[in-house]
Scaffold this motif. Structure first.
Motif, short mmCIF file in Angstrom:
data_model
loop_
_atom_site.label_atom_id
_atom_site.label_comp_id
_atom_site.label_asym_id
_atom_site.label_seq_id
_atom_site.Cartn_x
_atom_site.Cartn_y
_atom_site.Cartn_z
N SER A 102 0.83 -1.21 0.00
CA SER A 102 0.00 0.00 0.00
C SER A 102 0.86 1.25 0.00
N ILE A 103 1.92 1.25 0.80
CA ILE A 103 2.80 2.41 0.85
C ILE A 103 3.47 2.64 -0.50
N VAL A 104 3.94 1.57 -1.13
CA VAL A 104 4.58 1.68 -2.44
C VAL A 104 3.58 2.21 -3.48
N ILE A 105 2.39 1.64 -3.50
CA ILE A 105 1.38 2.07 -4.48
C ILE A 105 0.97 3.52 -4.25
N ILE A 106 0.74 3.90 -3.01
CA ILE A 106 0.36 5.28 -2.71
C ILE A 106 1.47 6.25 -3.09
N THR A 107 2.71 5.87 -2.82
CA THR A 107 3.84 6.72 -3.19
C THR A 107 3.93 6.90 -4.70
N LEU A 108 3.78 5.81 -5.45
CA LEU A 108 3.82 5.91 -6.91
C LEU A 108 2.67 6.76 -7.45
N VAL A 109 1.49 6.57 -6.89
CA VAL A 109 0.35 7.38 -7.32
C VAL A 109 0.61 8.85 -7.01
N ALA A 110 1.15 9.13 -5.83
CA ALA A 110 1.44 10.52 -5.46
C ALA A 110 2.45 11.15 -6.41
N ILE A 111 3.47 10.39 -6.77
CA ILE A 111 4.49 10.90 -7.70
C ILE A 111 3.87 11.17 -9.07
N CYS A 112 3.11 10.21 -9.56
CA CYS A 112 2.47 10.37 -10.87
C CYS A 112 1.42 11.48 -10.84
N LEU A 113 0.64 11.52 -9.78
CA LEU A 113 -0.41 12.52 -9.68
C LEU A 113 0.18 13.92 -9.64
N GLN A 114 1.28 14.07 -8.92
CA GLN A 114 1.93 15.38 -8.84
C GLN A 114 2.34 15.86 -10.23
N ALA A 115 2.81 14.94 -11.06
CA ALA A 115 3.22 15.30 -12.41
C ALA A 115 2.04 15.72 -13.28
N PHE A 116 0.85 15.20 -12.97
CA PHE A 116 -0.33 15.50 -13.79
C PHE A 116 -1.23 16.58 -13.20
N MET A 117 -0.97 17.03 -11.98
CA MET A 117 -1.88 17.96 -11.30
C MET A 117 -2.06 19.28 -12.04
N GLU A 118 -1.08 19.70 -12.81
CA GLU A 118 -1.21 20.96 -13.52
C GLU A 118 -1.94 20.80 -14.85
N ASN A 119 -2.21 19.56 -15.25
CA ASN A 119 -2.94 19.31 -16.47
C ASN A 119 -4.39 19.74 -16.30
N VAL A 120 -4.89 20.54 -17.23
CA VAL A 120 -6.24 21.08 -17.15
C VAL A 120 -7.29 19.97 -17.14
N VAL A 129 -6.97 16.92 -15.92
CA VAL A 129 -6.93 16.28 -14.59
C VAL A 129 -7.65 17.18 -13.58
N GLN A 130 -7.42 18.48 -13.65
CA GLN A 130 -8.08 19.40 -12.73
C GLN A 130 -9.59 19.35 -12.88
N HIS A 131 -10.08 19.31 -14.12
CA HIS A 131 -11.52 19.22 -14.35
C HIS A 131 -12.08 17.88 -13.88
N ALA A 132 -11.33 16.80 -14.10
CA ALA A 132 -11.78 15.48 -13.66
C ALA A 132 -11.89 15.45 -12.14
N LEU A 133 -10.90 16.00 -11.44
CA LEU A 133 -10.94 16.02 -9.98
C LEU A 133 -12.08 16.90 -9.47
N MET A 134 -12.38 17.98 -10.17
CA MET A 134 -13.50 18.83 -9.79
C MET A 134 -14.81 18.03 -9.88
N GLY A 135 -14.94 17.25 -10.95
CA GLY A 135 -16.13 16.40 -11.10
C GLY A 135 -16.21 15.35 -10.03
N VAL A 136 -15.07 14.74 -9.69
CA VAL A 136 -15.04 13.71 -8.65
C VAL A 136 -15.43 14.30 -7.30
N ARG A 137 -14.91 15.49 -6.99
CA ARG A 137 -15.27 16.14 -5.72
C ARG A 137 -16.77 16.39 -5.64
N ALA A 138 -17.38 16.82 -6.73
CA ALA A 138 -18.82 17.08 -6.74
C ALA A 138 -19.60 15.79 -6.49
#
Length: 180
Positions: free
Chosen positions: A88-106, A108-117
């Motif tokens: 779990s720690i390895v998977i979460i770390t990899l997701v965090a690394i990958c997610l950080q790289a994609f967070m500035e992508n428009v 991804v931002q819109h998808a996360l906005m939809g998920v939050r709603a």
């Protein structure tokens, strides 16, 4: 390999290959620990699993800790727990690394906005469903409203609100002559 390493590897395998937690991991626990390794009996496994369900925390981690403790004491509990949480720690770390790289992508931002709603809508649905089943009379509605107002407008820990509401319920029940 010593038995601590074997405990670590066995639970690493279980933690890395079990999805869904809870009851989904029982067959793998039974295969690895009872049938393959012979470390515990099926009855012991069910006891450890039951204790893991009853104690606070993640069932898989609790169960691994109890099995490791039963097998080799505190060092066994540590080895088993580390084995269970490593994937779990390895998977979460990899997701965090990958997610950080994609967070500035428009996108991804819109998808996360939809998920939050959607998460907000699902949480509201859960609250309304629980309210329909729990709020049976005016007293319950008053406690709910008071708790909501305290949570929203007063800087008080939520655990204190829960304790206060429980105590009020007990006092009203005792004052009304009902058995507690």
């Amino acid at each position: 390999m010593n038995e601590y390493g074997q405990l670590y590897i066995a639970f690493l395998r279980i933690g890395g290959l079990t999805f869904g937690g809870g009851l989904a991991m029982l067959p793998m626990l039974k295969y690895e620990l009872v049938e393959k390794k012979g470390w515990i009996t099926e009855e012991d496994l069910l006891d450890c699993y039951a204790i893991g369900q009853c104690t606070p925390g993640i069932i898989a981690v609790n169960t691994s800790t109890f099995v490791g403790y039963k097998r080799k004491g505190i060092p066994g509990a540590i080895a088993s727990t580390l084995g269970m949480i490593t994937p779990s720690i390895v998977i979460i770390t990899l997701v965090a690394i990958c997610l950080q790289a994609f967070m500035e992508n428009v996108w991804v931002q819109h998808a996360l906005m939809g998920v939050r709603a959607v998460v907000c809508a699902l949480m509201l649905n859960t609250v309304l469903t629980l309210a329909k089943k729990s709020l049976k009379n005016a007293f319950c509605f008053a406690i709910c409203g008071g708790a909501f107002l305290l949570a929203m407008f007063v800087d008080i820990p939520t655990v204190c609100i829960v304790i206060i509401a429980g105590l009020i319920g007990i006092l009203v029940s005792v004052a009304g002559g009902k058995k507690v």
